[in-house]
Scaffold this motif. Structure first.
Motif, PDB file in Angstrom:
ATOM      1  N   GLY A   1      35.468   5.337  38.954  1.00  9.74           N
ATOM      2  CA  GLY A   1      34.031   5.575  38.416  1.00  9.74           C
ATOM      3  C   GLY A   1      32.905   5.119  39.138  1.00  9.74           C
ATOM      4  N   LEU A   2      33.192   3.973  40.074  1.00  8.50           N
ATOM      5  CA  LEU A   2      32.258   3.619  40.580  1.00  8.50           C
ATOM      6  C   LEU A   2      32.024   4.489  41.801  1.00  8.50           C
ATOM      7  N   SER A   3      33.131   4.836  42.581  1.00  4.65           N
ATOM      8  CA  SER A   3      33.011   5.711  43.618  1.00  4.65           C
ATOM      9  C   SER A   3      32.363   7.049  43.236  1.00  4.65           C
ATOM     10  N   LEU A   4      32.764   7.678  42.100  1.00  3.60           N
ATOM     11  CA  LEU A   4      32.285   8.878  41.683  1.00  3.60           C
ATOM     12  C   LEU A   4      30.945   8.795  41.485  1.00  3.60           C
ATOM     13  N   LEU A   5      30.475   7.685  40.878  1.00  2.00           N
ATOM     14  CA  LEU A   5      28.953   7.397  40.714  1.00  2.00           C
ATOM     15  C   LEU A   5      28.042   7.359  42.122  1.00  2.00           C
TER      16      LEU A   5
ATOM     17  N   ASP B   1      27.813  17.563  32.911  1.00  2.00           N
ATOM     18  CA  ASP B   1      28.342  18.171  34.146  1.00  2.00           C
ATOM     19  C   ASP B   1      29.005  17.412  35.054  1.00  2.00           C
ATOM     20  N   THR B   2      28.466  15.869  35.289  1.00  2.00           N
ATOM     21  CA  THR B   2      29.057  15.112  36.107  1.00  2.00           C
ATOM     22  C   THR B   2      30.234  14.397  35.247  1.00  2.00           C
ATOM     23  N   VAL B   3      30.233  14.310  33.951  1.00  4.23           N
ATOM     24  CA  VAL B   3      31.520  13.820  33.396  1.00  4.23           C
ATOM     25  C   VAL B   3      32.629  14.900  33.522  1.00  4.23           C
ATOM     26  N   ALA B   4      32.349  16.054  33.380  1.00  7.52           N
ATOM     27  CA  ALA B   4      33.326  17.061  33.329  1.00  7.52           C
ATOM     28  C   ALA B   4      34.017  17.148  34.947  1.00  7.52           C
ATOM     29  N   ILE B   5      32.828  16.993  35.848  1.00  6.71           N
ATOM     30  CA  ILE B   5      33.527  17.071  37.244  1.00  6.71           C
ATOM     31  C   ILE B   5      34.443  15.783  37.549  1.00  6.71           C
ATOM     32  N   ALA B   6      33.993  14.689  37.233  1.00  6.98           N
ATOM     33  CA  ALA B   6      34.705  13.545  37.168  1.00  6.98           C
ATOM     34  C   ALA B   6      36.120  13.505  36.840  1.00  6.98           C
ATOM     35  N   HIS B   7      36.208  14.058  35.548  1.00  2.00           N
ATOM     36  CA  HIS B   7      37.444  14.041  34.749  1.00  2.00           C
ATOM     37  C   HIS B   7      38.256  15.216  35.479  1.00  2.00           C
TER      38      HIS B   7
ATOM     39  N   GLY C   1      50.389  20.559  32.167  1.00  3.48           N
ATOM     40  CA  GLY C   1      49.322  20.174  32.970  1.00  3.48           C
ATOM     41  C   GLY C   1      48.034  20.263  32.442  1.00  3.48           C
ATOM     42  N   TRP C   2      47.594  21.259  31.629  1.00  3.91           N
ATOM     43  CA  TRP C   2      46.332  21.356  31.019  1.00  3.91           C
ATOM     44  C   TRP C   2      46.144  20.828  29.973  1.00  3.91           C
ATOM     45  N   LEU C   3      47.027  20.537  29.067  1.00  5.21           N
ATOM     46  CA  LEU C   3      47.187  19.668  27.817  1.00  5.21           C
ATOM     47  C   LEU C   3      47.033  18.010  28.301  1.00  5.21           C
ATOM     48  N   LEU C   4      47.720  17.857  29.417  1.00  2.00           N
ATOM     49  CA  LEU C   4      47.497  16.351  29.763  1.00  2.00           C
ATOM     50  C   LEU C   4      46.296  16.072  30.266  1.00  2.00           C
ATOM     51  N   ALA C   5      45.568  16.838  31.119  1.00  2.00           N
ATOM     52  CA  ALA C   5      44.376  16.831  31.597  1.00  2.00           C
ATOM     53  C   ALA C   5      43.336  16.769  30.478  1.00  2.00           C
ATOM     54  N   PHE C   6      43.538  17.768  29.450  1.00  2.00           N
ATOM     55  CA  PHE C   6      42.640  17.619  28.513  1.00  2.00           C
ATOM     56  C   PHE C   6      42.768  16.168  27.366  1.00  2.00           C
ATOM     57  N   THR C   7      43.776  15.809  27.391  1.00  2.00           N
ATOM     58  CA  THR C   7      43.956  14.743  26.510  1.00  2.00           C
ATOM     59  C   THR C   7      43.466  13.204  27.304  1.00  2.00           C
ATOM     60  N   LEU C   8      43.569  13.097  28.877  1.00  2.00           N
ATOM     61  CA  LEU C   8      43.028  12.359  29.478  1.00  2.00           C
ATOM     62  C   LEU C   8      41.562  12.302  29.584  1.00  2.00           C
ATOM     63  N   SER C   9      41.004  13.381  29.599  1.00  2.00           N
ATOM     64  CA  SER C   9      39.566  13.580  29.527  1.00  2.00           C
ATOM     65  C   SER C   9      38.865  13.021  28.029  1.00  2.00           C
ATOM     66  N   LEU C  10      39.732  13.613  27.105  1.00  2.00           N
ATOM     67  CA  LEU C  10      39.142  13.168  25.742  1.00  2.00           C
ATOM     68  C   LEU C  10      39.319  11.794  25.440  1.00  2.00           C
ATOM     69  N   ASP C  11      40.407  11.096  26.068  1.00  2.00           N
ATOM     70  CA  ASP C  11      40.406   9.535  25.850  1.00  2.00           C
ATOM     71  C   ASP C  11      39.692   8.736  26.558  1.00  2.00           C
ATOM     72  N   ASP C  12      39.190   9.030  27.850  1.00  2.00           N
ATOM     73  CA  ASP C  12      38.506   8.306  28.893  1.00  2.00           C
ATOM     74  C   ASP C  12      37.105   7.702  28.531  1.00  2.00           C
ATOM     75  N   LEU C  13      37.083   6.612  28.615  1.00  2.00           N
ATOM     76  CA  LEU C  13      35.922   5.722  28.609  1.00  2.00           C
ATOM     77  C   LEU C  13      35.281   5.115  29.753  1.00  2.00           C
ATOM     78  N   VAL C  14      36.137   4.473  30.730  1.00  2.00           N
ATOM     79  CA  VAL C  14      35.529   3.640  31.962  1.00  2.00           C
ATOM     80  C   VAL C  14      34.830   4.769  32.730  1.00  2.00           C
ATOM     81  N   ILE C  15      35.459   5.775  33.074  1.00  2.00           N
ATOM     82  CA  ILE C  15      34.866   6.643  34.182  1.00  2.00           C
ATOM     83  C   ILE C  15      33.552   7.406  33.655  1.00  2.00           C
ATOM     84  N   ALA C  16      33.737   7.863  32.286  1.00  2.00           N
ATOM     85  CA  ALA C  16      32.712   8.430  31.711  1.00  2.00           C
ATOM     86  C   ALA C  16      31.594   7.427  31.669  1.00  2.00           C
ATOM     87  N   SER C  17      31.629   6.111  31.362  1.00  2.00           N
ATOM     88  CA  SER C  17      30.640   5.277  31.270  1.00  2.00           C
ATOM     89  C   SER C  17      29.756   5.124  32.547  1.00  2.00           C
TER      90      SER C  17
END
Length: 265
Positions: free
Chosen positions: A113-117, A136-142, A195-211
Motif C-alpha cells: 500500500g505504501l509503495s503504491l501510494l 480509480d486508484t483503489v481499483a488499479i491497486a487491487h 482467478g477472476w473470483l479470487l481477485a474479486f474476493t481479495l479486492s472486496l476483502d482488502d482494507l490495508v491497501i485501500a486505506s
C-alpha cells in the motif's frame, strides 16, 4: 470405527471454533435489542435499518464496483503473465519477471500500500494522472496484486494442459489464433473464472491497501466497517455480515450443484 470416533471429537471442536461465531453473529442480527451482549427477542428491524444506512449501502455498492473492475483488469494481466511463464520457456528476464509476479503474494500489505501510494503521487506530479486518490486508484491497486493470483492459477492450469489437442488442430490447418480461441481458451476457462473470483474476493476483502490509496468519498466497505467497529458494534453490521454470508453460501451451493450434479435414480 474406534479411530473414526476418536477423530470426531477434535473435528467437531474444530468446526465449532470456525463456525459457531458465525452462527452467533447470524443469531444476533435478528436481535430486537440494540445491545449486542444479550438476545432479547426476534426481530428483522436491523435489516430495514441497514437498508436505510446510506454510508454502508454506498460503501457496499462502491466496493462491488471496484472489485468487478479490478478483478477484470487483474484477469487480463494475469492470463497474459500466466501464458508467458508457462509457454514462452526461457527468455531474458524470466527470473525477474517471475519474481515480480510472485512478490505481491508474499509482500506485507502495508509495504504494498505504501509503495503504491508513492507511485500514484509520483505519477500525478509527472503526468497529471491520477488526479488525486479515489475509486480509480483503489481499483488499479487491487488489480496489481490480484493479477499475481490470477497468473498463478492460470500457470498451474497450463502446466498440466494437454498440448496434443492444440497440435492436432494446427496439423488440421487451424491458425494459432483460432486454436487459442476455440481450444485453449475454453479448456482453461474454469481456471480463468477461478482467478477472476479470487481477485474479486481479495479486492472486496482488502482494507490495508485501500486505506493507503483511497481518498475522500472513496471509502470501501471494509474501511467503513472498520471505522464503525472502533465506535462500537451495532446490530446492522451483523445484518450486513449475515447477508454476505448468505450470498457466499448460495454461491457455494450453486457451484457444488454445477460441479456435482445429482444422478437420476
Amino acid at each position: 470405527m474406534r479411530r473414526a470416533s476418536r477423530l470426531a471429537v477434535p473435528l467437531g471442536l474444530g468446526f465449532a471454533f470456525l463456525y459457531l461465531p458465525i452462527l452467533l453473529m447470524v443469531l444476533f442480527s435478528f436481535n430486537d435489542s440494540r445491545l449486542v451482549t444479550s438476545f432479547t427477542g426476534f426481530s428483522t428491524r436491523w435489516y430495514f435499518a441497514l437498508w436505510e444506512n446510506e454510508a454502508l449501502m454506498g460503501a457496499a455498492v462502491l466496493s462491488l464496483r471496484i472489485a468487478a473492475v479490478s478483478a477484470t483488469m487483474a484477469t487480463l494481466l494475469g492470463v497474459v503473465a500466466g501464458f508467458a511463464l508457462a509457454r514462452m520457456g526461457r527468455f531474458r528476464g524470466r527470473a525477474a519477471f517471475a519474481g515480480a509476479m510472485a512478490a505481491p503474494l508474499v509482500m506485507p500489505e502495508v509495504i504494498t500500500g505504501l509503495s503504491l501510494l508513492l507511485m500514484f503521487v509520483a505519477m500525478e506530479q509527472a503526468f497529471g494522472f491520477p488526479a488525486g486518490r479515489g475509486a480509480d486508484t483503489v481499483a488499479i491497486a487491487h488489480a496489481t496484486f490480484g493479477a499475481a493470483y490470477v497468473a498463478v492459477v492460470v500457470q498451474a492450469r497450463l502446466a498440466d494442459f494437454d498440448t496434443s489437442l492444440e497440435e492436432a488442430a494446427m496439423d488440421l490447418g487451424a491458425r494459432p489464433w483460432k486454436v487459442f480461441f476455440l481450444i485453449t481458451l475454453p479448456l482453461i476457462a474454469p481456471a480463468i473464472a477461478a482467478g477472476w473470483l479470487l481477485a474479486f474476493t481479495l479486492s472486496l476483502d482488502d482494507l490495508v491497501i485501500a486505506s493507503f490509496v483511497s481518498g475522500p468519498g472513496a471509502s470501501t466497505l471494509p474501511m467503513v466497517i472498520f471505522s464503525a467497529v472502533r465506535l462500537g458494534l451495532t446490530p446492522d453490521l451483523y445484518a450486513l455480515a449475515t447477508l454476505l454470508v448468505a450470498v457466499v453460501a448460495i454461491g457455494i451451493g450453486i457451484a457444488a450443484w454445477v460441479a456435482f450434479p445429482r444422478r437420476p435414480g
